[in-house]
Design a protein around this motif. Sequence first.
Motif, PDB file in Angstrom:
ATOM      1  N   MET A  25       0.838  -1.189   0.000  1.00  0.00           N
ATOM      2  CA  MET A  25       0.000   0.000   0.000  1.00  0.00           C
ATOM      3  C   MET A  25       0.874   1.241   0.000  1.00  0.00           C
ATOM      4  O   MET A  25       1.798   1.336   0.773  1.00  0.00           O
ATOM      5  CB  MET A  25      -0.888   0.010   1.235  1.00  0.00           C
ATOM      6  CG  MET A  25      -1.746  -1.221   1.375  1.00  0.00           C
ATOM      7  SD  MET A  25      -2.699  -1.124   2.888  1.00  0.00           S
ATOM      8  CE  MET A  25      -3.463  -2.718   2.842  1.00  0.00           C
ATOM      9  N   LYS A  26       0.600   2.228  -0.849  1.00  0.00           N
ATOM     10  CA  LYS A  26       1.444   3.400  -0.955  1.00  0.00           C
ATOM     11  C   LYS A  26       0.628   4.683  -0.856  1.00  0.00           C
ATOM     12  O   LYS A  26      -0.563   4.691  -1.074  1.00  0.00           O
ATOM     13  CB  LYS A  26       2.227   3.368  -2.257  1.00  0.00           C
ATOM     14  CG  LYS A  26       3.364   2.352  -2.197  1.00  0.00           C
ATOM     15  CD  LYS A  26       4.501   2.811  -3.038  1.00  0.00           C
ATOM     16  CE  LYS A  26       5.629   1.837  -2.951  1.00  0.00           C
ATOM     17  NZ  LYS A  26       6.872   2.460  -2.612  1.00  0.00           N
ATOM     18  N   SER A  27       1.436   5.728  -0.749  1.00  0.00           N
ATOM     19  CA  SER A  27       0.818   6.959  -0.811  1.00  0.00           C
ATOM     20  C   SER A  27      -0.041   7.140  -2.083  1.00  0.00           C
ATOM     21  O   SER A  27       0.270   6.737  -3.086  1.00  0.00           O
ATOM     22  CB  SER A  27       1.786   8.107  -0.743  1.00  0.00           C
ATOM     23  OG  SER A  27       2.663   8.161  -1.703  1.00  0.00           O
ATOM     24  N   SER A  81      -7.359  -0.994   0.475  1.00  0.00           N
ATOM     25  CA  SER A  81      -6.105  -0.295   0.741  1.00  0.00           C
ATOM     26  C   SER A  81      -6.357   0.975   1.522  1.00  0.00           C
ATOM     27  O   SER A  81      -7.471   1.502   1.529  1.00  0.00           O
ATOM     28  CB  SER A  81      -5.409   0.047  -0.579  1.00  0.00           C
ATOM     29  OG  SER A  81      -4.251   0.815  -0.361  1.00  0.00           O
ATOM     30  N   TRP A  82      -5.287   1.460   2.193  1.00  0.00           N
ATOM     31  CA  TRP A  82      -5.373   2.813   2.747  1.00  0.00           C
ATOM     32  C   TRP A  82      -4.610   3.814   1.894  1.00  0.00           C
ATOM     33  O   TRP A  82      -4.676   5.009   2.151  1.00  0.00           O
ATOM     34  CB  TRP A  82      -4.888   2.855   4.187  1.00  0.00           C
ATOM     35  CG  TRP A  82      -3.568   2.221   4.495  1.00  0.00           C
ATOM     36  CD1 TRP A  82      -2.374   2.431   3.896  1.00  0.00           C
ATOM     37  CD2 TRP A  82      -3.323   1.270   5.544  1.00  0.00           C
ATOM     38  NE1 TRP A  82      -1.377   1.690   4.480  1.00  0.00           N
ATOM     39  CE2 TRP A  82      -1.933   0.959   5.511  1.00  0.00           C
ATOM     40  CE3 TRP A  82      -4.111   0.658   6.498  1.00  0.00           C
ATOM     41  CZ2 TRP A  82      -1.343   0.066   6.400  1.00  0.00           C
ATOM     42  CZ3 TRP A  82      -3.522  -0.229   7.380  1.00  0.00           C
ATOM     43  CH2 TRP A  82      -2.159  -0.513   7.329  1.00  0.00           C
ATOM     44  N   HIS A  83      -3.881   3.385   0.875  1.00  0.00           N
ATOM     45  CA  HIS A  83      -3.175   4.288  -0.043  1.00  0.00           C
ATOM     46  C   HIS A  83      -2.483   5.434   0.716  1.00  0.00           C
ATOM     47  O   HIS A  83      -1.711   5.191   1.632  1.00  0.00           O
ATOM     48  CB  HIS A  83      -4.145   4.809  -1.099  1.00  0.00           C
ATOM     49  CG  HIS A  83      -4.182   3.948  -2.327  1.00  0.00           C
ATOM     50  ND1 HIS A  83      -4.169   2.571  -2.271  1.00  0.00           N
ATOM     51  CD2 HIS A  83      -4.252   4.264  -3.657  1.00  0.00           C
ATOM     52  CE1 HIS A  83      -4.223   2.073  -3.498  1.00  0.00           C
ATOM     53  NE2 HIS A  83      -4.260   3.079  -4.358  1.00  0.00           N
ATOM     54  N   HIS A  84      -2.783   6.687   0.364  1.00  0.00           N
ATOM     55  CA  HIS A  84      -2.104   7.820   1.004  1.00  0.00           C
ATOM     56  C   HIS A  84      -2.498   7.992   2.469  1.00  0.00           C
ATOM     57  O   HIS A  84      -1.825   8.722   3.205  1.00  0.00           O
ATOM     58  CB  HIS A  84      -2.386   9.109   0.236  1.00  0.00           C
ATOM     59  CG  HIS A  84      -3.811   9.561   0.298  1.00  0.00           C
ATOM     60  ND1 HIS A  84      -4.844   8.831  -0.226  1.00  0.00           N
ATOM     61  CD2 HIS A  84      -4.381  10.676   0.850  1.00  0.00           C
ATOM     62  CE1 HIS A  84      -5.983   9.466  -0.026  1.00  0.00           C
ATOM     63  NE2 HIS A  84      -5.725  10.580   0.636  1.00  0.00           N
ATOM     64  N   LEU A  85      -3.547   7.317   2.904  1.00  0.00           N
ATOM     65  CA  LEU A  85      -3.969   7.420   4.301  1.00  0.00           C
ATOM     66  C   LEU A  85      -3.068   6.607   5.229  1.00  0.00           C
ATOM     67  O   LEU A  85      -3.337   6.501   6.425  1.00  0.00           O
ATOM     68  CB  LEU A  85      -5.423   6.977   4.450  1.00  0.00           C
ATOM     69  CG  LEU A  85      -6.437   7.750   3.582  1.00  0.00           C
ATOM     70  CD1 LEU A  85      -7.849   7.285   3.877  1.00  0.00           C
ATOM     71  CD2 LEU A  85      -6.309   9.258   3.781  1.00  0.00           C
ATOM     72  N   TRP A  86      -1.987   6.038   4.685  1.00  0.00           N
ATOM     73  CA  TRP A  86      -1.003   5.380   5.537  1.00  0.00           C
ATOM     74  C   TRP A  86      -0.500   6.339   6.607  1.00  0.00           C
ATOM     75  O   TRP A  86      -0.197   5.913   7.734  1.00  0.00           O
ATOM     76  CB  TRP A  86       0.179   4.864   4.708  1.00  0.00           C
ATOM     77  CG  TRP A  86       1.065   5.938   4.153  1.00  0.00           C
ATOM     78  CD1 TRP A  86       0.971   6.555   2.942  1.00  0.00           C
ATOM     79  CD2 TRP A  86       2.189   6.540   4.819  1.00  0.00           C
ATOM     80  NE1 TRP A  86       1.954   7.502   2.803  1.00  0.00           N
ATOM     81  CE2 TRP A  86       2.723   7.509   3.939  1.00  0.00           C
ATOM     82  CE3 TRP A  86       2.793   6.352   6.064  1.00  0.00           C
ATOM     83  CZ2 TRP A  86       3.823   8.299   4.264  1.00  0.00           C
ATOM     84  CZ3 TRP A  86       3.896   7.135   6.392  1.00  0.00           C
ATOM     85  CH2 TRP A  86       4.392   8.094   5.495  1.00  0.00           C
ATOM     86  N   PHE A  87      -0.409   7.615   6.292  1.00  0.00           N
ATOM     87  CA  PHE A  87       0.041   8.608   7.270  1.00  0.00           C
ATOM     88  C   PHE A  87      -0.880   8.619   8.491  1.00  0.00           C
ATOM     89  O   PHE A  87      -0.420   8.661   9.637  1.00  0.00           O
ATOM     90  CB  PHE A  87       0.087   9.990   6.618  1.00  0.00           C
ATOM     91  CG  PHE A  87       0.338  11.113   7.591  1.00  0.00           C
ATOM     92  CD1 PHE A  87       1.579  11.278   8.166  1.00  0.00           C
ATOM     93  CD2 PHE A  87      -0.670  12.000   7.923  1.00  0.00           C
ATOM     94  CE1 PHE A  87       1.816  12.305   9.072  1.00  0.00           C
ATOM     95  CE2 PHE A  87      -0.449  13.035   8.809  1.00  0.00           C
ATOM     96  CZ  PHE A  87       0.796  13.191   9.388  1.00  0.00           C
ATOM     97  N   ILE A  88      -2.177   8.561   8.246  1.00  0.00           N
ATOM     98  CA  ILE A  88      -3.135   8.553   9.348  1.00  0.00           C
ATOM     99  C   ILE A  88      -3.012   7.253  10.136  1.00  0.00           C
ATOM    100  O   ILE A  88      -3.080   7.244  11.371  1.00  0.00           O
ATOM    101  CB  ILE A  88      -4.567   8.746   8.813  1.00  0.00           C
ATOM    102  CG1 ILE A  88      -4.677  10.097   8.093  1.00  0.00           C
ATOM    103  CG2 ILE A  88      -5.588   8.653   9.928  1.00  0.00           C
ATOM    104  CD1 ILE A  88      -6.021  10.339   7.441  1.00  0.00           C
ATOM    105  N   THR A  89      -2.830   6.141   9.437  1.00  0.00           N
ATOM    106  CA  THR A  89      -2.654   4.845  10.100  1.00  0.00           C
ATOM    107  C   THR A  89      -1.460   4.881  11.041  1.00  0.00           C
ATOM    108  O   THR A  89      -1.555   4.510  12.216  1.00  0.00           O
ATOM    109  CB  THR A  89      -2.438   3.736   9.057  1.00  0.00           C
ATOM    110  OG1 THR A  89      -3.492   3.772   8.097  1.00  0.00           O
ATOM    111  CG2 THR A  89      -2.389   2.369   9.708  1.00  0.00           C
TER     112      THR A  89
END
Length: 414
Positions: free
Chosen positions: A1-3, A173-181
Amino acid sequence: MKSLVRPAVSNPVPSTRTPRSSDTNAQNTQPITSAQRRYDLDWLRIIAILILVFYHTGMIYVSWGFHIKSAEHSQPMEEVMRWLHRWRMPLLFFISGAGTFFALRRRSYGSYAGERVRRLFIPLVFGMFVIVPPQIYAEWLFRGRFSGSYGEFYPEVFNFQPYQDGGTGGAFSWHHLWFITYLFLYSLISIPVFRWLEGKSGQRFMDRISRLIARPGGALWLVGLLLLNDVALGGFFPNETHALVNDWAYFMKNLILFWLGYVLISRRDFWQTITDQRRYFLVATLVCTVILYSFRRFVSAETFDNSRLLITLFSFNGLGLTWFSVLTTIAYGYRYLNRNHRFLPHLNEAVYPFYILHQTVIILIGYYVLTQTNLGVYDGFLLISLSTLTICVFVYTLLIRPFKLTRALFGLKA
């Protein structure tokens, strides 16, 4: 999963408050209270998120992997983004750690954890089922993997098969929401660390930090924490994946930056010490920048790939650039941006939903530009990025800000 936070009262990356005052030792040693606000950190957060829009738009036009890609690439754009990649997200994690210190001055650890669930976990779940799927749909269309309507595609999300790079795998996926994760996890697992820092042994540790950073350029030596992490975990997890389970070197790197943000904002004398030494940090940043581009200019790819020493030195220089550029930004930000403005509370509230929305808007507009127009790299870049800014403003103003439900789903205070 990526931004990959509340206006003066509702930013999910906790606020940082301080009154503007003259730089005297007496004021620097005063206790930090919940009535204070660090306006400079609010401005830096806003600036970093705005830059992120242009960065993710640029991903369409460089050689690195992304969800949709132009056949034309811009080498100058890619070189600028190489520097930004080492600065933008580390700065946001540092600011988030700083904001956490101020948040915990106003609430108990239990209420803080509950707020993190409301402000981070709920938007993450909402984003994974509503915001991210259109990105995957557009990518599947672009790559020829799917040709039906969005309604026909959407049930794929509920197969809960993880997305894979390049549009392979499933649609979950969380895609760019990896930051929030990552920020949500950092907030919870750091509570024991923050409790320890309040105790006697923690304060003795803070005293040692104080003696270190009081030396000329002393805060630069804290880069050693990032280097140790790279030595310990970098060989096992060399790539950024943003997928958590196989991303431990990058996960720990940003957790260290989160902790450093908390620590270096927790005493007022640290603020002025870092600001007074800003020129040391700027020089160190420039030196690392020169080394970065010297590698790019004078070391061939073949020579680099065959030399473990060069790979290690390049990695260490990149970590130095990350930490030194964050210090430089924080120091100059406190010197020049620590002031309020009537627009700041509105911008500070809008920036979090803006972050949640931006990549989906970029990919949807980018899909249209790449498949329906003949625009070149820079025309396409400007159209996509400026259209994204405009659409995010309208969506926030008309659909998110006025309604309690959408405010809650996007992590804003109801």
